[in-house]
Design a protein around this motif. Structure first.
Motif, PDB file in Angstrom:
ATOM      1  N   ARG A 128      27.401  40.101  37.660  1.00 11.79           N
ATOM      2  CA  ARG A 128      28.683  40.011  38.352  1.00 11.79           C
ATOM      3  C   ARG A 128      28.838  41.120  39.383  1.00 11.79           C
ATOM      4  O   ARG A 128      29.291  40.880  40.508  1.00 11.79           O
ATOM      5  N   LEU A 129      28.461  42.330  38.997  1.00 13.78           N
ATOM      6  CA  LEU A 129      28.517  43.431  39.960  1.00 13.78           C
ATOM      7  C   LEU A 129      27.570  43.175  41.118  1.00 13.78           C
ATOM      8  O   LEU A 129      27.883  43.474  42.278  1.00 13.78           O
ATOM      9  N   LEU A 130      26.406  42.606  40.823  1.00 15.62           N
ATOM     10  CA  LEU A 130      25.455  42.291  41.890  1.00 15.62           C
ATOM     11  C   LEU A 130      26.041  41.261  42.856  1.00 15.62           C
ATOM     12  O   LEU A 130      25.800  41.331  44.069  1.00 15.62           O
ATOM     13  N   MET A 131      26.815  40.314  42.354  1.00 11.69           N
ATOM     14  CA  MET A 131      27.467  39.339  43.228  1.00 11.69           C
ATOM     15  C   MET A 131      28.454  40.034  44.167  1.00 11.69           C
ATOM     16  O   MET A 131      28.530  39.725  45.360  1.00 11.69           O
ATOM     17  N   PHE A 132      29.210  40.967  43.614  1.00 13.35           N
ATOM     18  CA  PHE A 132      30.149  41.714  44.455  1.00 13.35           C
ATOM     19  C   PHE A 132      29.405  42.550  45.498  1.00 13.35           C
ATOM     20  O   PHE A 132      29.860  42.695  46.636  1.00 13.35           O
ATOM     21  N   MET A 133      28.264  43.102  45.109  1.00 16.40           N
ATOM     22  CA  MET A 133      27.477  43.896  46.046  1.00 16.40           C
ATOM     23  C   MET A 133      26.943  43.023  47.186  1.00 16.40           C
ATOM     24  O   MET A 133      26.886  43.453  48.344  1.00 16.40           O
ATOM     25  N   SER A 137      31.458  50.903  26.974  1.00 12.42           N
ATOM     26  CA  SER A 137      30.372  51.415  27.807  1.00 12.42           C
ATOM     27  C   SER A 137      29.799  50.288  28.633  1.00 12.42           C
ATOM     28  O   SER A 137      30.008  49.116  28.361  1.00 12.42           O
ATOM     29  N   GLY A 138      29.060  50.662  29.643  1.00 10.86           N
ATOM     30  CA  GLY A 138      28.404  49.665  30.477  1.00 10.86           C
ATOM     31  C   GLY A 138      29.361  48.974  31.415  1.00 10.86           C
ATOM     32  O   GLY A 138      30.430  49.473  31.709  1.00 10.86           O
ATOM     33  N   PHE A 139      28.981  47.783  31.843  1.00 11.04           N
ATOM     34  CA  PHE A 139      29.742  47.074  32.856  1.00 11.04           C
ATOM     35  C   PHE A 139      30.248  45.739  32.343  1.00 11.04           C
ATOM     36  O   PHE A 139      30.395  44.793  33.085  1.00 11.04           O
ATOM     37  N   LYS A 140      30.539  45.676  31.060  1.00 12.74           N
ATOM     38  CA  LYS A 140      31.105  44.457  30.510  1.00 12.74           C
ATOM     39  C   LYS A 140      32.530  44.250  31.008  1.00 12.74           C
ATOM     40  O   LYS A 140      33.132  43.210  30.812  1.00 12.74           O
ATOM     41  N   HIS A 141      33.079  45.287  31.702  1.00 11.50           N
ATOM     42  CA  HIS A 141      34.434  45.179  32.241  1.00 11.50           C
ATOM     43  C   HIS A 141      34.493  44.225  33.411  1.00 11.50           C
ATOM     44  O   HIS A 141      35.562  43.784  33.798  1.00 11.50           O
ATOM     45  N   ILE A 142      33.366  43.883  34.004  1.00  7.80           N
ATOM     46  CA  ILE A 142      33.388  42.989  35.163  1.00  7.80           C
ATOM     47  C   ILE A 142      33.374  41.559  34.651  1.00  7.80           C
ATOM     48  O   ILE A 142      32.352  40.909  34.589  1.00  7.80           O
ATOM     49  N   GLN A 143      34.537  41.137  34.187  1.00 14.29           N
ATOM     50  CA  GLN A 143      34.698  39.794  33.682  1.00 14.29           C
ATOM     51  C   GLN A 143      35.788  39.130  34.494  1.00 14.29           C
ATOM     52  O   GLN A 143      36.757  39.756  34.914  1.00 14.29           O
ATOM     53  N   ASP A 144      35.626  37.876  34.734  1.00 12.85           N
ATOM     54  CA  ASP A 144      36.559  37.183  35.592  1.00 12.85           C
ATOM     55  C   ASP A 144      37.821  36.812  34.832  1.00 12.85           C
ATOM     56  O   ASP A 144      37.772  36.413  33.668  1.00 12.85           O
ATOM     57  N   GLN A 145      38.936  36.940  35.521  1.00 13.18           N
ATOM     58  CA  GLN A 145      40.219  36.563  34.959  1.00 13.18           C
ATOM     59  C   GLN A 145      40.865  35.570  35.902  1.00 13.18           C
ATOM     60  O   GLN A 145      40.806  35.722  37.110  1.00 13.18           O
ATOM     61  N   LYS A 146      41.515  34.604  35.363  1.00 13.48           N
ATOM     62  CA  LYS A 146      42.133  33.597  36.223  1.00 13.48           C
ATOM     63  C   LYS A 146      43.182  34.221  37.133  1.00 13.48           C
ATOM     64  O   LYS A 146      43.379  33.778  38.247  1.00 13.48           O
ATOM     65  N   SER A 147      43.832  35.259  36.650  1.00  8.36           N
ATOM     66  CA  SER A 147      44.909  35.836  37.441  1.00  8.36           C
ATOM     67  C   SER A 147      44.426  36.543  38.675  1.00  8.36           C
ATOM     68  O   SER A 147      45.203  36.826  39.564  1.00  8.36           O
ATOM     69  N   CYS A 148      43.157  36.922  38.759  1.00  7.06           N
ATOM     70  CA  CYS A 148      42.673  37.671  39.921  1.00  7.06           C
ATOM     71  C   CYS A 148      41.354  37.129  40.419  1.00  7.06           C
ATOM     72  O   CYS A 148      40.586  37.832  41.039  1.00  7.06           O
ATOM     73  N   SER A 149      41.032  35.889  40.094  1.00  4.80           N
ATOM     74  CA  SER A 149      39.798  35.286  40.572  1.00  4.80           C
ATOM     75  C   SER A 149      40.004  34.594  41.900  1.00  4.80           C
ATOM     76  O   SER A 149      39.065  34.209  42.529  1.00  4.80           O
ATOM     77  N   VAL A 205      29.905  31.400  43.067  1.00  5.81           N
ATOM     78  CA  VAL A 205      29.341  31.646  41.734  1.00  5.81           C
ATOM     79  C   VAL A 205      30.349  32.365  40.848  1.00  5.81           C
ATOM     80  O   VAL A 205      30.536  32.012  39.671  1.00  5.81           O
ATOM     81  N   LEU A 206      31.021  33.389  41.392  1.00  9.84           N
ATOM     82  CA  LEU A 206      32.012  34.126  40.608  1.00  9.84           C
ATOM     83  C   LEU A 206      33.189  33.238  40.226  1.00  9.84           C
ATOM     84  O   LEU A 206      33.700  33.304  39.104  1.00  9.84           O
ATOM     85  N   LEU A 207      33.636  32.418  41.156  1.00  9.78           N
ATOM     86  CA  LEU A 207      34.752  31.522  40.862  1.00  9.78           C
ATOM     87  C   LEU A 207      34.361  30.473  39.825  1.00  9.78           C
ATOM     88  O   LEU A 207      35.150  30.139  38.928  1.00  9.78           O
ATOM     89  N   TYR A 208      33.151  29.944  39.946  1.00 17.15           N
ATOM     90  CA  TYR A 208      32.670  28.941  38.989  1.00 17.15           C
ATOM     91  C   TYR A 208      32.559  29.540  37.594  1.00 17.15           C
ATOM     92  O   TYR A 208      32.910  28.908  36.595  1.00 17.15           O
ATOM     93  N   ASN A 209      32.093  30.784  37.521  1.00 13.84           N
ATOM     94  CA  ASN A 209      31.979  31.455  36.232  1.00 13.84           C
ATOM     95  C   ASN A 209      33.351  31.667  35.601  1.00 13.84           C
ATOM     96  O   ASN A 209      33.528  31.500  34.392  1.00 13.84           O
ATOM     97  N   ALA A 210      34.330  32.033  36.429  1.00 11.18           N
ATOM     98  CA  ALA A 210      35.685  32.232  35.915  1.00 11.18           C
ATOM     99  C   ALA A 210      36.242  30.939  35.331  1.00 11.18           C
ATOM    100  O   ALA A 210      36.893  30.934  34.290  1.00 11.18           O
ATOM    101  N   ARG A 211      35.966  29.861  36.013  1.00 11.98           N
ATOM    102  CA  ARG A 211      36.475  28.576  35.537  1.00 11.98           C
ATOM    103  C   ARG A 211      35.801  28.159  34.236  1.00 11.98           C
ATOM    104  O   ARG A 211      36.466  27.683  33.302  1.00 11.98           O
ATOM    105  N   ASN A 212      34.495  28.343  34.141  1.00  9.78           N
ATOM    106  CA  ASN A 212      33.758  27.926  32.946  1.00  9.78           C
ATOM    107  C   ASN A 212      34.129  28.757  31.727  1.00  9.78           C
ATOM    108  O   ASN A 212      34.214  28.249  30.609  1.00  9.78           O
ATOM    109  N   GLU A 213      34.299  30.036  31.926  1.00 12.09           N
ATOM    110  CA  GLU A 213      34.610  30.909  30.794  1.00 12.09           C
ATOM    111  C   GLU A 213      36.071  30.802  30.374  1.00 12.09           C
ATOM    112  O   GLU A 213      36.440  31.243  29.290  1.00 12.09           O
ATOM    113  N   ASN A 214      36.893  30.270  31.278  1.00  9.47           N
ATOM    114  CA  ASN A 214      38.307  30.036  30.959  1.00  9.47           C
ATOM    115  C   ASN A 214      38.981  31.297  30.445  1.00  9.47           C
ATOM    116  O   ASN A 214      39.692  31.291  29.438  1.00  9.47           O
ATOM    117  N   ILE A 215      38.726  32.405  31.175  1.00  7.96           N
ATOM    118  CA  ILE A 215      39.304  33.691  30.767  1.00  7.96           C
ATOM    119  C   ILE A 215      40.738  33.779  31.258  1.00  7.96           C
ATOM    120  O   ILE A 215      41.018  33.532  32.418  1.00  7.96           O
TER     121      ILE A 215
END
Length: 474
Positions: A268-273, A462-474, A442-452
């Motif tokens: 996800r971070l790589l997509m943003f990069m 720890s790490g970058f598990k914080h980069i998870q998609d949320q419907k409110s800010c996708s 890709v990021l938008l599709y992931n947000a939709r599939n995960e239904n976060i």
């Protein structure tokens, strides 16, 4: 510059009465007003002056730097490009230093020294001396730019972050307006050697950066909970709000190598990069090469400056509007796709009408108006998702590095051997638009599939598990 009263405050309160809500809103308004006048104003001045330094190099080409420093071949492109190796090398290390020493000492120092180097350009007489200054500037500008968006995320709650990000980035447009006007005046000035007109441009941007650095030393503080210009009530409120996002700046958690590795391997971070790389590649084409492209079409220096002046005004307005709009929509990724698609259409006009002066002029004129707003979407989108100061510091360092790599790659997009049509340089931007659109999809599709949901559930410590998609800010 405070937010409208209609903005919703996500503030936990023990008393849900109207009186409590009104008092909370008043305290937040007071907090925002103070921070806007100190932190946001400083970052706007500083970010604008740093980006102006790079613009000065672009404008210097049409004002005779190649002839006056005896450049030949691709030496001018090298002058642009060699700024970025040191910029990239020091990006993450200096970001980590910032976490240790604090904003009050670190950011103004980096900005002041970057400005002092620009002032030193007045003494340049050879290509090698100019190259040395550019390489050193990369270090100090890396120290400043890598901390800008991280700093914003520490002072502003998420519902106000997009607007302030747009202010900072639109400050480059405002600075470009003033810079174009100043360049227009210098183009009419017959300056004798040994000081040339393009050296006065560096003097201007250098003094602005130095002034901004001094402003920062006097007025900013490390983070809200140590800011003496805030009342105790304001500090308590912002600490309460920011704690919900795990963004209290005074936390002293150490950043581990494991976290850095996880960041580089989080897709996800790589997509943003990729989005930041693409946006800034196109942005460099739209702003950095615009003077060269306009003069290659056949416009005079004066006409080119006037065209860019109007374009910069519209780009600033578009960037501010994008920041305002991005804060209010729930699908910021679609905004990125829309801007990239519109930019591709504008570029197509110029490429298809490569032998038509009017078509190419329209393309060069319109591209900054779309490229500048796009550059705020990536940082805003990313920071709306991050939790934790360490995660924010490293994520923003990687994202800023991607921006820098994009501009670095663009340094060799427009070669003298491709003049006057510059077809290769213009065509390369199509790939960038495609990359931004694909990554956003890709990021938008992931947000939709995960239904976060927008509940902002807790993420890994720890790490970058914080980069998870949320419907409110996708």
């Amino acid at each position: 510059m405070s937010e409208p009263s209609t903005a919703r405050l996500d503030v936990p309160t023990d008393d849900e009465s109207d009186t409590t809500i009104d008092e909370t809103n008043q305290v937040m308004k007071s907090y925002l007003r103070k921070v806007d006048l100190r932190v946001a104003a400083f970052l706007c001045f500083g970010y604008g002056s740093v980006l102006l330094n790079r613009s000065a190099t672009s404008f210097s080409k049409i004002q005779g730097i190649e002839k006056q420093l005896n450049m030949h071949g691709t030496q001018y492109n090298t002058l642009l490009a060699l700024f970025y190796p040191t910029f990239l090398f020091f990006q993450l290390p200096l970001n980590l230093v910032y976490r240790k020493v604090g904003a009050r000492l670190y950011i103004p120092s980096m900005l002041f020294f970057a400005g002092a180097l620009s002032v030193c350009v007045l003494g340049v007489r050879t290509y090698s001396a100019m190259l040395a200054i550019r390489i050193l500037e990369g270090c100090f500008q890396a120290g400043f730019c890598s901390a800008v968006f991280f700093t914003l995320s520490l002072w502003y709650p998420r519902e106000y972050l997009a607007t302030r990000t747009s202010w900072v980035i639109s400050s480059t447009c405002l600075a470009g307006i003033l810079f174009s006007a100043f360049s227009l005046c210098l183009s009419k000035l017959d300056t004798p050697t040994p000081i040339y007109s393009w050296q006065y441009l560096y003097l201007l941007v250098g003094l602005i950066a130095c002034f901004s650095g001094i402003f920062g030393f006097v007025f900013i503080r490390d983070h809200p909970d140590t800011a003496s210009f805030l009342t105790e009530q304001e500090r308590a409120l912002i600490a309460q709000v920011m704690s919900k996002n795990d963004l209290q700046a005074s936390l002293s958690n150490k950043i581990s190598v494991h976290q850095i590795i996880q960041g580089l391997t989080d897709w996800r971070l790589l997509m943003f990069m990729i989005i930041d790389f693409a946006n800034n590649f196109v942005g460099a084409s739209a702003s950095g090469w615009a003077p060269v492209l306009l003069t290659s079409i056949g416009h005079t220096t004066t006409t080119s400056m006037l065209i860019l002046l109007v374009s910069a005004i519209l780009a600033m307005l578009a960037t501010i509007a994008t920041g305002w709009y991005a804060q209010r929509i729930k699908h910021i990724g679609y905004l990125q796709i829309a801007l990239s698609t519109a930019g591709a259409v504008v570029l197509l006009i110029g490429v298809a009408g490569v032998h038509n002066k009017a078509a190419r002029t329209i393309s060069v004129f319109l591209l900054p108006i779309l490229a500048a707003p796009a550059c705020i979407v990536g940082p805003t989108w990313l920071n709306l998702k991050i939790r934790g100061t360490d995660n924010s510091a490293i994520s923003n360092a990687f994202a800023t590095a991607a921006c820098s790599i994009g501009v670095f790659a663009n340094s060799y997009a427009y070669l003298n051997t491709d003049a006057p049509l510059y077809i290769k340089g213009s065509s390369s931007n199509f790939a960038m638009f495609g990359a931004a659109i694909l990554s956003s999809g890709v990021l938008l599709y992931n947000a939709r599939n995960e239904n976060i949901t927008s509940s902002r559930a807790s993420f890994g410590r720890s790490g970058f598990k914080h980069i998870q998609d949320q419907k409110s800010c996708s």
